[in-house]
Structure formats: structure tokens, C-alpha cells
Design an enzyme around this catalytic site. Structure first.
Site, PDB file in Angstrom:
ATOM      1  N   SER A 142       0.850  -1.197   0.000  1.00  0.00           N
ATOM      2  CA  SER A 142       0.000   0.000   0.000  1.00  0.00           C
ATOM      3  C   SER A 142       0.881   1.241   0.000  1.00  0.00           C
ATOM      4  CB  SER A 142      -0.882   0.028   1.250  1.00  0.00           C
ATOM      5  OG  SER A 142      -1.524   1.293   1.364  1.00  0.00           O
ATOM      6  N   TYR A 179      -0.976  -0.102  10.073  1.00  0.00           N
ATOM      7  CA  TYR A 179      -1.174  -0.517   8.672  1.00  0.00           C
ATOM      8  C   TYR A 179       0.046  -0.141   7.831  1.00  0.00           C
ATOM      9  CZ  TYR A 179      -3.619  -0.872   4.139  1.00  0.00           C
ATOM     10  OH  TYR A 179      -3.991  -1.203   2.861  1.00  0.00           O
TER      11      TYR A 179
HETATM   12  P1  NAP Z   1     -11.410  -6.375   1.204  1.00  0.00           P
HETATM   13  O1  NAP Z   1     -12.440  -5.950   0.206  1.00  0.00           O
HETATM   14  O2  NAP Z   1     -11.733  -6.235   2.669  1.00  0.00           O
HETATM   15  O3  NAP Z   1     -11.007  -7.896   0.924  1.00  0.00           O
HETATM   16  C1  NAP Z   1     -10.035  -8.523   1.754  1.00  0.00           C
HETATM   17  C2  NAP Z   1     -10.482  -9.924   2.072  1.00  0.00           C
HETATM   18  O4  NAP Z   1      -9.471 -10.509   2.942  1.00  0.00           O
HETATM   19  C3  NAP Z   1     -11.809  -9.952   2.845  1.00  0.00           C
HETATM   20  O5  NAP Z   1     -12.629 -11.000   2.421  1.00  0.00           O
HETATM   21  C4  NAP Z   1     -11.308 -10.162   4.268  1.00  0.00           C
HETATM   22  O6  NAP Z   1     -12.260 -10.700   5.153  1.00  0.00           O
HETATM   23  C5  NAP Z   1     -10.146 -11.108   4.026  1.00  0.00           C
HETATM   24  N1  NAP Z   1      -9.339 -11.256   5.240  1.00  0.00           N
HETATM   25  C6  NAP Z   1      -9.176 -10.339   6.230  1.00  0.00           C
HETATM   26  N2  NAP Z   1      -8.473 -10.870   7.242  1.00  0.00           N
HETATM   27  C7  NAP Z   1      -8.195 -12.155   6.899  1.00  0.00           C
HETATM   28  C8  NAP Z   1      -7.543 -13.235   7.570  1.00  0.00           C
HETATM   29  N3  NAP Z   1      -7.065 -13.110   8.811  1.00  0.00           N
HETATM   30  N4  NAP Z   1      -7.429 -14.426   6.926  1.00  0.00           N
HETATM   31  C9  NAP Z   1      -7.956 -14.575   5.682  1.00  0.00           C
HETATM   32  N5  NAP Z   1      -8.612 -13.612   5.026  1.00  0.00           N
HETATM   33  C10 NAP Z   1      -8.738 -12.402   5.633  1.00  0.00           C
HETATM   34  O7  NAP Z   1     -10.010  -5.606   0.930  1.00  0.00           O
HETATM   35  P2  NAP Z   1      -9.430  -4.894  -0.409  1.00  0.00           P
HETATM   36  O8  NAP Z   1      -9.749  -3.465  -0.363  1.00  0.00           O
HETATM   37  O9  NAP Z   1      -9.784  -5.719  -1.573  1.00  0.00           O
HETATM   38  O10 NAP Z   1      -7.861  -4.989  -0.096  1.00  0.00           O
HETATM   39  C11 NAP Z   1      -7.084  -6.090  -0.501  1.00  0.00           C
HETATM   40  C12 NAP Z   1      -5.615  -5.797  -0.217  1.00  0.00           C
HETATM   41  O11 NAP Z   1      -5.235  -4.581  -0.861  1.00  0.00           O
HETATM   42  C13 NAP Z   1      -5.330  -5.591   1.272  1.00  0.00           C
HETATM   43  O12 NAP Z   1      -4.083  -6.164   1.593  1.00  0.00           O
HETATM   44  C14 NAP Z   1      -5.257  -4.074   1.402  1.00  0.00           C
HETATM   45  O13 NAP Z   1      -4.458  -3.676   2.486  1.00  0.00           O
HETATM   46  C15 NAP Z   1      -4.634  -3.708   0.077  1.00  0.00           C
HETATM   47  N6  NAP Z   1      -4.892  -2.314  -0.328  1.00  0.00           N
HETATM   48  C16 NAP Z   1      -6.164  -1.862  -0.493  1.00  0.00           C
HETATM   49  C17 NAP Z   1      -6.368  -0.531  -0.860  1.00  0.00           C
HETATM   50  C18 NAP Z   1      -7.745   0.039  -1.062  1.00  0.00           C
HETATM   51  O14 NAP Z   1      -7.876   1.257  -1.210  1.00  0.00           O
HETATM   52  N7  NAP Z   1      -8.781  -0.786  -1.095  1.00  0.00           N
HETATM   53  C19 NAP Z   1      -5.282   0.322  -1.041  1.00  0.00           C
HETATM   54  C20 NAP Z   1      -4.007  -0.170  -0.844  1.00  0.00           C
HETATM   55  C21 NAP Z   1      -3.822  -1.501  -0.498  1.00  0.00           C
HETATM   56  P3  NAP Z   1     -13.052  -9.668   6.174  1.00  0.00           P
HETATM   57  O15 NAP Z   1     -14.138  -9.082   5.351  1.00  0.00           O
HETATM   58  O16 NAP Z   1     -13.528 -10.552   7.290  1.00  0.00           O
HETATM   59  O17 NAP Z   1     -12.039  -8.647   6.643  1.00  0.00           O
END
Ligand code: NAP
Length: 260
Positions: free
Chosen positions: A141, A154
Site C-alpha cells: 500500500s 497498517y
Molecule cells: P477487502 O475488500 O476487505 O477484501 C479482503 C479480504 O481478505 C476480505 O474477504 C477479508 O475478510 C479477508 N481477510 C481479512 N483478514 C483475513 C484473515 N485473517 N485471513 C484470511 N482472510 C482475511 O479488501 P481490499 O480493499 O480488496 O484490499 C485487498 C488488499 O489490498 C489488502 O491487503 C489491502 O491492504 C490492500 N490495499 C487496499 C487498498 C484500497 O484502497 N482498497 C489500497 C491499498 C492496499 P473480512 O471481510 O472478514 O475482513
């Protein structure tokens, strides 16, 4: 079909960025394992991708647990016999100022975003070494590259993951394994929405040079490239997919400024 006959694990692929990556991998011919704490949703996503012709399996697994990474890799080996690609995408964000950050929440964020990714990479890496082939992609990120209010845990976790990328790339290069990471800027998903209140959304739409959030599909495009043979000589690299945000300094004119 740039990933034909490859076996890929994408963590946190029940929804959001991970789902977009899994969808793109299946389109490119990969067999896919989804590992997500949301077991039921992961099953639904797998069924949706299977309907579109993919060979997809899912497992409900908590990757913050010390045994989670090994459990996921063992499942993949049982289902498909090998693992060629690992995308460490599962993550959570908790936004609190450093002086008020409770230790248990700090540890939760580090455990999934950094330690969980390390354990998955370790378990998958041991299999990849046996076959002298593998691609590991960590989803980091911009919060791990620049200071941001509330991003202590984070940001530290994602910065650590970027360094882990480089260490693993150097250690495993001679064994045919590439380790790279993708650095998303703000992306329109549930994590994005949870971490960004309306004022933050407005600020990002101003500060990102391309004046918008990215889409999960734009991250998936980079993840396909880094998993394919097209990136074979790229190793230990952090690929920003952020609309230019990581390169930006002062954005002028400022909103509401007398100069605007
Ligand atoms: P998301 O929509 O919340 O999807 C993440 C998935 O991972 C969810 O199903 C979540 O379940 C699951 N998860 C969380 N904790 C877990 C665990 N302990 N074991 C297994 N699965 C788990 O997130 P996203 O926005 O797609 O983000 C995906 C990645 O991109 C993350 O690493 C995030 O930090 C990174 N990122 C995102 C952004 C952004 O703006 N969206 C920007 C920079 C980086 P729950 O729903 O229970 O949490």
C-alpha cells in the site's frame, strides 16, 4: 492465456481486489485457490468463477493464525498437486492515531498484513523451491511508503511487507522464484471505504494526479503481468499502481485557496 496450467493461490480473494485478481487469473487459464476468512463468501466467489469455466477451489482459513498459511498451501497441494503463484492479498486496516493505538489492534493489523503474508510465502516458497519455479506477489500500500495520519500499524505492516519482498527476491532468485509487490493507491473497495471518510475521499480525489480512485481490475492487470512470463526478469520490484500519487509532491492550486 498467459497463465495456462499454472496453479495460483490468492488470499483474501472472496471479494475486492483479491476477487478481481482471481477472476483475471482464471481468464488467463490458471487453476485457482481462494483462501479467505470469509469461508461462505469465498465458496460463492469460487462457484461464480467456476460457472464462467474456471477450475476454482476455496477454503475458509484465518491467515492471522500461525498455522493458516501452511493449511492453505496443504489444501492447494491436495486439490491441484502444486503451487506456482501466490498472491498475498488478505489484509485489514485500522485507522487510529499512534498515541491512541491499542496494542491488541496493532498486533491484529501486523498479524494479518505482515506475519500472515510471511507465513504464506514461507509455506508456498518451500514448495516452489522443489519445482525451481514460482511467482510470489505481495499486495502492499502507498501507506507503507508515505506517512499518513492514523496509518501507524497498517503503514508499518505494509512497509515491512515491501522489505520482505526484497529479502525473499534476493534469497530465492537463483531457485527460479520471483518475488515482487504491487503498491495500490486508493482503490474503490470495502477496505478503502472503511478507511476513508467523505473528507478523505475528497482529499484523495484532489491529491491523486489522475483525480480518481483506482479499480480492483487495474490492480489485477498488474498482478497478471507479475505472475506471467512477461515479468521473468523483474525481481524484488515494487510496482505502484496509484494514479501517480506516489510521485506527487505539492498539488497546486489548493482547493479553496485564494490562488485557485
Ligand atoms: P477487502 O475488500 O476487505 O477484501 C479482503 C479480504 O481478505 C476480505 O474477504 C477479508 O475478510 C479477508 N481477510 C481479512 N483478514 C483475513 C484473515 N485473517 N485471513 C484470511 N482472510 C482475511 O479488501 P481490499 O480493499 O480488496 O484490499 C485487498 C488488499 O489490498 C489488502 O491487503 C489491502 O491492504 C490492500 N490495499 C487496499 C487498498 C484500497 O484502497 N482498497 C489500497 C491499498 C492496499 P473480512 O471481510 O472478514 O475482513
Amino acid at each position: 492465456m498467459r497463465l495456462k496450467d499454472r496453479v495460483a493461490i490468492v488470499t483474501g480473494a472472496a471479494r475486492g481486489i483479491g476477487k478481481a485478481i482471481g477472476t483475471a487469473y482464471v481468464k488467463e487459464g490458471a487453476q485457482l485457490v481462494i483462501g479467505d476468512i470469509q469461508g461462505e463468501l469465498a465458496k460463492e466467489t469460487a462457484a461464480e468463477l467456476a460457472k464462467a469455466g474456471g477450475e476454482v477451489r476455496s477454503i475458509g482459513v484465518d491467515l492471522a493464525e500461525p498455522t493458516g498459511g501452511q493449511e492453505l498451501v496443504d489444501f492447494c497441494l491436495r486439490e491441484f498437486g502444486r503451487v506456482d503463484i501466490l498472491v498475498n492479498n488478505a489484509g485489514i486496516g485500522i485507522n487510529k492515531r499512534t498515541l491512541d493505538f491499542p496494542l491488541d489492534e496493532w498486533e491484529k493489523v501486523i498479524r494479518i498484513n505482515l506475519t500472515g503474508a510471511f507465513l504464506c510465502a514461507q509455506a508456498a516458497g518451500r514448495e516452489m523451491v522443489k519445482q525451481s519455479y514460482g511467482k510470489i506477489i505481495n499486495i502492499c500500500s502507498l501507506s507503507g511508503q508515505r506517512g499518513g495520519i492514523g496509518r501507524a500499524a497498517y503503514g508499518a505492516a505494509k512497509a515491512g511487507l515491501e522489505l520482505l519482498t526484497k529479502v525473499m527476491a534476493v534469497e530465492l532468485a537463483e531457485q527460479g522464484i520471483n518475488v515482487n509487490d504491487i503498491v495500490p493507491g486508493p482503490i474503490a473497495t470495502d477496505v478503502g471505504r472503511a478507511m476513508h471518510d467523505p473528507a478523505t475521499v475528497e482529499a484523495y480525489n484532489f491529491l491523486v494526479p489522475q483525480k480518481r480512485y483506482g479499480t480492483p481490475e487495474e490492480i489485477a492487470n498488474a498482478a497478471v503481468f507479475l505472475a506471467s512470463a512477461e515479468s521473468d526478469y523483474i525481481n524484488g520490484h515494487s510496482l505502484n499502481v496509484d494514479g501517480g500519487f506516489g510521485s506527487a509532491g505539492l498539488m497546486y492550486p489548493l482547493p479553496n485557496s485564494k490562488h485557485s
